[in-house]
Design an enzyme around this catalytic site. Structure first.
Site, PDB file in Angstrom:
ATOM      1  N   GLY A  17       0.779  -1.235   0.000  1.00  0.00           N
ATOM      2  CA  GLY A  17       0.000   0.000   0.000  1.00  0.00           C
ATOM      3  C   GLY A  17       0.806   1.278   0.000  1.00  0.00           C
ATOM      4  N   PRO A  67       4.768  -5.353  -0.721  1.00  0.00           N
ATOM      5  CA  PRO A  67       4.772  -4.194  -1.613  1.00  0.00           C
ATOM      6  C   PRO A  67       4.574  -4.610  -3.063  1.00  0.00           C
ATOM      7  CG  PRO A  67       7.015  -4.761  -1.009  1.00  0.00           C
ATOM      8  CD  PRO A  67       6.130  -5.700  -0.243  1.00  0.00           C
ATOM      9  N   GLY A  68       3.809  -3.846  -3.783  1.00  0.00           N
ATOM     10  CA  GLY A  68       3.640  -4.068  -5.217  1.00  0.00           C
ATOM     11  C   GLY A  68       4.080  -2.812  -5.937  1.00  0.00           C
ATOM     12  N   ARG A 106      -5.238   2.907 -16.009  1.00  0.00           N
ATOM     13  CA  ARG A 106      -5.270   3.680 -14.764  1.00  0.00           C
ATOM     14  C   ARG A 106      -5.831   5.104 -14.926  1.00  0.00           C
ATOM     15  NH1 ARG A 106      -1.688   4.956 -11.732  1.00  0.00           N
ATOM     16  NH2 ARG A 106      -2.717   4.303  -9.827  1.00  0.00           N
ATOM     17  N   CYS A 131     -12.263   3.070 -29.292  1.00  0.00           N
ATOM     18  CA  CYS A 131     -13.504   3.796 -29.582  1.00  0.00           C
ATOM     19  C   CYS A 131     -14.292   4.128 -28.319  1.00  0.00           C
ATOM     20  CB  CYS A 131     -14.343   2.995 -30.563  1.00  0.00           C
ATOM     21  SG  CYS A 131     -13.488   2.865 -32.122  1.00  0.00           S
TER      22      CYS A 131
END
Ligand code: LLP
Length: 420
Positions: free
Chosen positions: A242, A277-278, A315, A346
């Protein structure tokens, strides 16, 4: 070569490890994800140093980037993994990660996933509900195999982050509510094959409030203390991931706060502490290089239409997330212009930036969308039957094509996994 990440040479071209990004884009084509292994390693070591005094261990959250080349590289650094599906678990095993370094999280593991994890003797299953525990006990007993579990708790903590990635309060589907914990612990104790050895928590992603992390970890430690007083044997605390990444300031990492708050709470305690952790580990190591297909003006807007789309990086439209966008070649003599950087898909939501000030750009020139190592390619799709972007890892000054989906043998045979 000692620069980390992406930088500019004297003539203002974007470089990574002595390699010219423009030439890499010519070699592989666009859209192209480029990852810098050197920066991943540097950040990994920083996190490791921050948590070493408290016996902290790193379990990379595979969901941030599950490219097999990336997993292999991070495994080689010595990290374990936090997985959330059979697919992620299999990818980790494929690159030779030891099962006892794998934590299986996730709110909806099905029976096949649980049975596979038990058979492979992974480090631990993080349990998210009483019903999941019933299934785990039943399957472990049927297989006559032992499995360690941690209970992921929900302490009703609201983190200030985007609503879609906030997981710590009781309006979210995650974790076992504090009012249920004792009952679930008692239930776990009755099983011969299932050992309750830990608690886990993860309150959300892209969080910068270290006071909140501190009070969360402290509440988890108090809960473990209470349970141990009640005859349980909690030895391991999984604090999740996080840790926020500053998308505006490139490669701006500071894990001193993490070190400070975790040492305050855990230094004198004897727990094994796990971190997942990512984003913080991998976001800044990646860029998405894209070519301008054409430029276009309406009476209200100017557009740069590029060959990457929301199918490659969702994102911005999904979370209104900000990513810096940089010309591959900066040119001081050009004027700035306010543009929307959009893709070919589109949908009007197919954008990377709205009303962004950039130097004037023309057709066929290249842009880099920065800090896209985490939750970029991994969330991509083939919407509009668009092709995937290629992905390359820069390791010790060389570029390696790395792939997401091939079998490991194929990967080795075709040399797409670097032999490091
Ligand atoms: N552990 C658990 C149990 C998680 O659910 C997550 C992320 C992590 C660790 C890693 O969190 P990190 O260190 O990366 O913040 N797609 C979103 C992010 C979703 C995060 C999901 N869970 C985005 O692009 O912002």
């Amino acid at each position: 070569m000692n620069k980390l990440g992406f930088y500019r040479d004297k003539s203002n071209h974007l470089f990574v490890q002595d390699l010219n990004v423009n030439l890499l884009a010519t070699k592989y084509g666009t859209p192209l994800f480029i990852y810098d292994a050197g920066l991943i390693e540097d950040i990994f070591v920083k996190i490791q140093n921050a948590v070493k005094n408290i016996n902290g261990k790193i379990f990379y959250a595979i969901k941030a980037n599950d490219n097999i080349g990336i997993i292999k590289f991070i495994n080689n650094l010595g990290a374990g993994a936090d997985v959330v599906s059979l697919g992620e678990l299999k990818k980790c095993l494929k690159v030779g990660m030891k099962p006892n370094k794998i934590i299986f999280s996730g709110v909806g593991k099905d029976r096949e996933e649980i049975a596979f994890a038990i058979q492979k003797k992974i480090k631990q299953l993080n349990i998210e509900s009483e019903e999941e525990l019933f299934d785990v006990i039943e399957i472990a007993e049927k297989e006559k195999k032992n499995i360690k579990i941690a209970l992921r708790v929900n302490l009703d903590i609201k983190a200030s982050t985007h609503a879609k990635i906030s997981t710590g309060d009781e309006y979210s589907k995650f974790g076992i509510s504090s009012s249920e914990i004792l009952k679930v612990c008692d239930f776990a104790k009755k099983s011969k094959y299932v050992t309750l050895h830990g608690l886990a928590i993860h309150i959300g992603s892209q969080i910068f409030d270290y006071d909140l992390f501190s009070s969360t970890y402290s509440a988890l430690e108090k809960l473990a203390y209470r349970l141990n007083k009640n005859g349980f044997n909690i030895k391991s605390l999984d604090l999740g991931g996080g840790f926020g990444v500053n998308y505006e300031k490139y490669n701006f990492h500071n894990f001193n706060e993490l070190k400070k708050i975790t040492e305050e709470i855990f230094l004198k305690k004897k727990y094994e502490i796990c971190f997942e952790p990512g984003r913080s580990l991998i976001a800044d190591s990646g860029i998405l290089v894209t070519k301008i297909i054409r430029t276009k003006n309406s009476r209200k807007k100017s557009f740069l239409i590029v060959d990457a789309g929301m199918n490659h990086l969702i994102r911005p439209t999904l979370y209104n997330a900000f990513h810096r966008i940089e010309p591959i070649k900066l040119n001081d003599t050009r004027k700035n212009k306010v543009v929307d950087v959009v893709g070919p898909i589109c949908e009007t939501g197919d954008f990377f930036a709205l009303d962004r000030k950039l130097q004037e750009m023309s057709k066929n020139e290249l842009l880099a969308i920065m800090s896209t190592g985490a939750y970029g390619s991994v969330m991509s799709s083939n919407y509009n039957s668009q092709k995937n972007a290629k992905e390359i890892l820069i390791y010790k000054g060389k570029d390696y094509l790395i792939k997401k989906e091939l079998s490991f043998n194929e990967l080795i045979k075709s040399h797409v996994i670097p032999n490091f």
